[in-house]
Design a protein around this motif. Structure first.
Motif, mmCIF file in Angstrom:
data_model
loop_
_atom_site.group_PDB
_atom_site.id
_atom_site.type_symbol
_atom_site.label_atom_id
_atom_site.label_comp_id
_atom_site.label_asym_id
_atom_site.label_seq_id
_atom_site.Cartn_x
_atom_site.Cartn_y
_atom_site.Cartn_z
ATOM 1 N N LEU A 240 33.274 38.292 28.605
ATOM 2 C CA LEU A 240 33.888 37.839 29.847
ATOM 3 C C LEU A 240 33.710 38.935 30.883
ATOM 4 O O LEU A 240 34.172 40.065 30.693
ATOM 5 N N ALA A 241 33.053 38.619 31.988
ATOM 6 C CA ALA A 241 32.900 39.541 33.106
ATOM 7 C C ALA A 241 33.831 39.088 34.228
ATOM 8 O O ALA A 241 33.683 37.986 34.759
ATOM 9 N N ILE A 242 34.793 39.930 34.563
ATOM 10 C CA ILE A 242 35.737 39.633 35.639
ATOM 11 C C ILE A 242 35.308 40.393 36.885
ATOM 12 O O ILE A 242 35.042 41.591 36.835
ATOM 13 N N SER A 243 35.227 39.686 38.005
ATOM 14 C CA SER A 243 34.949 40.351 39.273
ATOM 15 C C SER A 243 35.967 39.907 40.312
ATOM 16 O O SER A 243 36.496 38.799 40.251
ATOM 17 N N ILE A 244 36.244 40.806 41.253
ATOM 18 C CA ILE A 244 37.219 40.552 42.311
ATOM 19 C C ILE A 244 36.463 40.474 43.633
ATOM 20 O O ILE A 244 35.623 41.338 43.926
ATOM 21 N N SER A 245 36.768 39.485 44.447
ATOM 22 C CA SER A 245 35.939 39.200 45.614
ATOM 23 C C SER A 245 35.958 40.298 46.668
ATOM 24 O O SER A 245 35.020 40.412 47.464
ATOM 25 N N ASP A 246 37.010 41.135 46.716
ATOM 26 C CA ASP A 246 37.029 42.216 47.703
ATOM 27 C C ASP A 246 36.614 43.562 47.105
ATOM 28 O O ASP A 246 36.864 44.610 47.698
ATOM 29 N N ASP A 247 35.983 43.548 45.962
ATOM 30 C CA ASP A 247 35.436 44.753 45.350
ATOM 31 C C ASP A 247 34.041 44.977 45.922
ATOM 32 O O ASP A 247 33.120 44.204 45.630
ATOM 33 N N PRO A 248 33.823 46.024 46.734
ATOM 34 C CA PRO A 248 32.518 46.207 47.363
ATOM 35 C C PRO A 248 31.421 46.615 46.390
ATOM 36 O O PRO A 248 30.240 46.516 46.718
ATOM 37 N N TYR A 249 31.780 47.066 45.195
ATOM 38 C CA TYR A 249 30.804 47.381 44.160
ATOM 39 C C TYR A 249 30.491 46.170 43.292
ATOM 40 O O TYR A 249 29.353 45.916 42.948
ATOM 41 N N GLY A 250 31.534 45.434 42.935
ATOM 42 C CA GLY A 250 31.390 44.334 41.986
ATOM 43 C C GLY A 250 31.111 43.011 42.655
ATOM 44 O O GLY A 250 31.838 42.028 42.459
ATOM 45 N N THR A 251 30.049 42.948 43.440
ATOM 46 C CA THR A 251 29.640 41.683 44.036
ATOM 47 C C THR A 251 29.056 40.776 42.949
ATOM 48 O O THR A 251 28.746 41.233 41.837
ATOM 49 N N ILE A 252 28.888 39.513 43.287
ATOM 50 C CA ILE A 252 28.310 38.586 42.306
ATOM 51 C C ILE A 252 26.937 39.081 41.869
ATOM 52 O O ILE A 252 26.606 39.083 40.676
ATOM 53 N N ALA A 253 26.123 39.530 42.827
ATOM 54 C CA ALA A 253 24.782 40.006 42.480
ATOM 55 C C ALA A 253 24.838 41.196 41.529
ATOM 56 O O ALA A 253 24.050 41.286 40.578
ATOM 57 N N THR A 280 46.761 40.353 49.102
ATOM 58 C CA THR A 280 45.842 40.452 50.227
ATOM 59 C C THR A 280 44.626 41.301 49.886
ATOM 60 O O THR A 280 43.581 41.170 50.516
ATOM 61 N N GLU A 281 44.754 42.196 48.894
ATOM 62 C CA GLU A 281 43.624 43.008 48.463
ATOM 63 C C GLU A 281 43.841 43.487 47.028
ATOM 64 O O GLU A 281 44.969 43.655 46.580
ATOM 65 N N VAL A 282 42.752 43.680 46.336
ATOM 66 C CA VAL A 282 42.780 44.235 44.974
ATOM 67 C C VAL A 282 41.740 45.350 44.856
ATOM 68 O O VAL A 282 42.040 46.460 44.461
ATOM 69 N N GLY A 283 40.489 45.045 45.178
ATOM 70 C CA GLY A 283 39.450 46.061 45.184
ATOM 71 C C GLY A 283 38.902 46.411 43.814
ATOM 72 O O GLY A 283 39.025 45.657 42.848
ATOM 73 N N HIS A 284 38.330 47.600 43.723
ATOM 74 C CA HIS A 284 37.575 47.996 42.530
ATOM 75 C C HIS A 284 38.424 48.591 41.424
ATOM 76 O O HIS A 284 38.083 48.491 40.252
ATOM 77 N N PHE A 285 39.554 49.220 41.750
ATOM 78 C CA PHE A 285 40.305 49.987 40.765
ATOM 79 C C PHE A 285 41.655 49.400 40.379
ATOM 80 O O PHE A 285 42.218 49.777 39.367
ATOM 81 N N ALA A 286 42.186 48.489 41.187
ATOM 82 C CA ALA A 286 43.599 48.113 41.021
ATOM 83 C C ALA A 286 43.868 47.235 39.799
ATOM 84 O O ALA A 286 45.018 47.142 39.363
ATOM 85 N N PHE A 287 42.855 46.592 39.231
ATOM 86 C CA PHE A 287 43.071 45.695 38.092
ATOM 87 C C PHE A 287 43.930 46.347 37.016
ATOM 88 O O PHE A 287 44.792 45.691 36.412
ATOM 89 N N PHE A 288 43.739 47.637 36.764
ATOM 90 C CA PHE A 288 44.412 48.303 35.648
ATOM 91 C C PHE A 288 45.744 48.940 36.041
ATOM 92 O O PHE A 288 46.345 49.634 35.218
ATOM 93 N N ARG A 289 46.204 48.705 37.250
ATOM 94 C CA ARG A 289 47.524 49.181 37.650
ATOM 95 C C ARG A 289 48.583 48.195 37.176
ATOM 96 O O ARG A 289 48.360 46.980 37.138
ATOM 97 N N SER A 290 49.755 48.700 36.846
ATOM 98 C CA SER A 290 50.801 47.872 36.241
ATOM 99 C C SER A 290 51.313 46.783 37.167
ATOM 100 O O SER A 290 51.945 45.827 36.710
ATOM 101 N N ALA A 291 51.022 46.890 38.465
ATOM 102 C CA ALA A 291 51.419 45.837 39.395
ATOM 103 C C ALA A 291 50.765 44.500 39.052
ATOM 104 O O ALA A 291 51.264 43.435 39.445
ATOM 105 N N TYR A 292 49.679 44.539 38.275
ATOM 106 C CA TYR A 292 48.945 43.312 37.950
ATOM 107 C C TYR A 292 49.161 42.865 36.509
ATOM 108 O O TYR A 292 48.416 42.053 35.978
ATOM 109 N N GLN A 293 50.204 43.398 35.893
ATOM 110 C CA GLN A 293 50.497 43.038 34.507
ATOM 111 C C GLN A 293 50.744 41.547 34.334
ATOM 112 O O GLN A 293 50.344 40.956 33.326
#
Length: 324
Positions: A240-253, A280-293
């Protein structure tokens, strides 16, 4: 040797654990070349051959402690967990990294491979799963024992091809990571990222891998030495590859470019927007912060436990345009 990965556009707040020290056991583990790696293990007292052990592969120049709360969460839901630092970073940093011969390929082929072997030895008979953040998803395909991986979850996983960066940020990112970073590294003998507020200090070989502007991993400096035997295809994990739309590194391409290497795996790409989870934003690093538990972590947990997405999973699956 060399590397590649990409921190955010602004200084990143790394979330260190509040409670994990009581749960995690520190360990030292030699890689095949003798380099001593440091990490932590969350281990349940009772042995259970059906319980997965999850190895967490960090992003480039992010310490493994950033993932401790996520490791706590997996442990609380019945999984054993291993976190570790690549050579030159955090728990695996020598007194000086100036002149340290470490590359992206070393981080995968030697350091991640050592963790696969550790999991096999320390948790005998248990399924081995992997969570890979950013370059950590690429590292999951570089270990010679990749066939041991049962399930794989990646988050924003790619290897920093500059044309895949989000268009609105592309030239700024190119200047920062492909011009400034290698120039500073040439002057200092390593990249002093901590001093600059750009994550951890980073070995020069990793910087060379990251900053080389080529579209294929095997044409990066350290990738060239394994050009004819890239081990990605040996991984048969349900991925499973998870990507976040406002992650400037993890674009679909970028995500699809890496997924194309895992030809032996079944691959699902889940694309989530911040609005899908009320943010309103998540970005490249926030997935692993406890706010997203409550919103993001159950997606990874369900895949590790069942190999499936929960019925109420936010986002959409991306059709694979390059199935092979």
């Amino acid at each position: 040797m060399n590397w590649q990965e990409t921190p955010p556009l602004a200084p990143v707040q790394i979330e260190l654990p509040l409670t994990s020290d009581a749960l995690a056991e520190p360990f030292r583990q030699p890689a095949a070349d003798g380099f001593i790696l440091g990490g932590f293990a969350w281990r349940h007292a009772a042995a259970d051959a059906t319980r997965p052990v999850v190895i967490i592969n960090a992003a480039t120049s992010v310490r493994c402690r950033h993932y401790s709360r996520f490791a706590d969460y997996l442990f609380a839901h019945g999984l054993d967990v291993i976190t570790y630092d690549y050579r030159g970073i955090g728990e695996s940093r020598p007194a000086s990294i100036k002149g340290l011969n470490a590359t992206w390929t070393d981080w995968g082929a030697l350091d991640f491979e050592a963790m696969l072997k550790r999991a096999q030895h320390e948790f005998p008979g248990q399924p081995i799963d992997v969570v890979g953040h950013s370059f950590g998803g690429c590292a999951a395909g570089l270990g010679a024992s990749g066939q041991l991986i049962r399930r794989l979850v990646t988050v924003g996983a790619q290897f920093a091809y500059w044309r895949d960066y989000a268009p609105a940020h592309r030239w700024r990112m190119f200047g920062k990571w492909h011009v400034v970073m290698p120039l500073v590294t040439k002057i200092c003998g390593y990249f002093p990222g901590k001093r600059l507020g750009w994550l951890e200090d980073t070995p020069a070989g990793v910087v060379r891998d990251w900053s080389t502007p080529t579209a294929r991993y095997e044409t990066r400096p350290s990738g060239r030495r394994i050009n004819d035997r890239l081990p990605f295809a040996t991984v048969t994990a349900n991925t499973l590859a998870i990507s976040i739309s406002d992650d400037p590194y993890g674009t679909i391409a970028a995500i699809e470019r890496l997924l194309d290497y895992f030809t032996g795996s079944s691959r699902t790409h889940l694309r989530i927007t911040p609005e899908d989870i009320g943010e309103t934003e998540v970005g490249h690093f926030a997935f692993f912060r406890s706010a997203y538990q409550a919103t993001l972590w159950p997606i990874a947990l369900s895949w590790l436990q069942n190999g499936e997405l929960p019925p109420d999973t936010p986002g959409r699956t991306v059709p694979r345009s390059h199935p092979n």
